[in-house]
Design an enzyme around this catalytic site. Structure first.
Site, PDB file in Angstrom:
ATOM      1  N   ASP A 127       1.295  -1.791   3.028  1.00  0.00           N
ATOM      2  CA  ASP A 127       2.438  -1.300   2.270  1.00  0.00           C
ATOM      3  C   ASP A 127       2.399   0.220   2.293  1.00  0.00           C
ATOM      4  O   ASP A 127       1.319   0.819   2.332  1.00  0.00           O
ATOM      5  CB  ASP A 127       2.399  -1.813   0.829  1.00  0.00           C
ATOM      6  N   ASP A 141       9.594  -5.711   3.758  1.00  0.00           N
ATOM      7  CA  ASP A 141      10.039  -6.204   2.453  1.00  0.00           C
ATOM      8  C   ASP A 141      11.496  -5.821   2.191  1.00  0.00           C
ATOM      9  O   ASP A 141      12.262  -6.594   1.616  1.00  0.00           O
ATOM     10  CB  ASP A 141       9.150  -5.653   1.344  1.00  0.00           C
TER      11      ASP A 141
END
Length: 165
Positions: A127, A141
Site C-alpha cells: 500500500d 484498491d
C-alpha cells in the site's frame, strides 16, 4: 447461421479484448507504482502530494486489514476464487454490456488481479496512498472501488427487465 452472427461474434471478441487489455494496462500501472514506491520509500520517507501522501505500507489482510491473521494461502485462495468468478461474469456479460459497464468490469479485474499478483510474492499487498484519516491503500484498491461503484450505478440506471451489465 444468419449473416449477423459473424458480426456479433467479432463484436464480442473486440469487446472482450478491450476489457482484458484495459484491465492489464491498469494492473500494470498499479504494479509499476508498487515497484517504484518499494524502492523510493524503503527508508520510511513520505512524499507529500497535497491531500494524499505516498508512504510505503504493507497489508497481509484484505480490505482494512480484515483476515490479516489468516494464513496467506487461505487469503490467496479465497481471493483467487473471487477473481475467477468475477472474470467468468465479465466474460459472459461483456459482449452485451454498455461501455460504462465494460470499463467498470475492467477496473474491477485490474484492481483485483494486481493485488493478487502482488500478494503472491510474500502474502502481503503493498500500500502506498495515505490520507491520514483513512487506512493506507493503493491504486488497485482505487480501481476496485471505482469499478464496483460504477457497476452499481450502471445497474441502477437500467430499466426494469434489462440485463444488469
Amino acid at each position: 447461421m444468419t449473416t449477423r452472427e459473424p458480426a456479433k461474434t467479432i463484436g464480442a471478441v473486440r469487446a472482450r479484448a478491450v476489457v482484458i487489455g484495459l484491465a492489464m494496462l491498469l494492473a500494470a500501472v498499479d504494479l509499476g507504482l508498487k515497484v517504484w514506491v518499494s524502492g523510493a520509500l524503503a527508508g520510511g520517507e513520505t512524499i507529500d502530494l497535497g491531500p494524499v501522501q505516498l508512504r510505503l505500507g504493507f497489508n497481509s489482510g484484505v480490505a482494512f486489514g480484515l483476515g490479516a491473521d489468516l494464513p496467506a494461502g487461505v487469503v490467496l485462495s479465497v481471493t483467487g476464487l473471487i477473481i475467477v468468478a468475477l472474470a467468468v461474469f465479465a466474460w459472459r456479460v461483456t459482449p452485451t454490456a454498455t461501455l460504462p459497464a465494460r470499463l467498470a468490469l475492467a477496473a474491477l479485474l485490474a484492481g483485483a488481479g494486481a493485488n493478487l499478483v502482488d500478494r503472491t510474492a510474500d502474502g502481503m499487498v503493498i500500500d502506498y496512498l495515505r490520507t491520514g484519516w483513512f487506512p493506507t491503500f493503493n491504486m488497485a484498491d482505487v480501481f476496485i472501488t471505482i469499478g464496483a461503484a460504477a457497476l452499481v450505478l450502471v445497474s441502477l440506471g437500467k430499466r426494469q427487465g434489462e440485463d444488469p451489465a
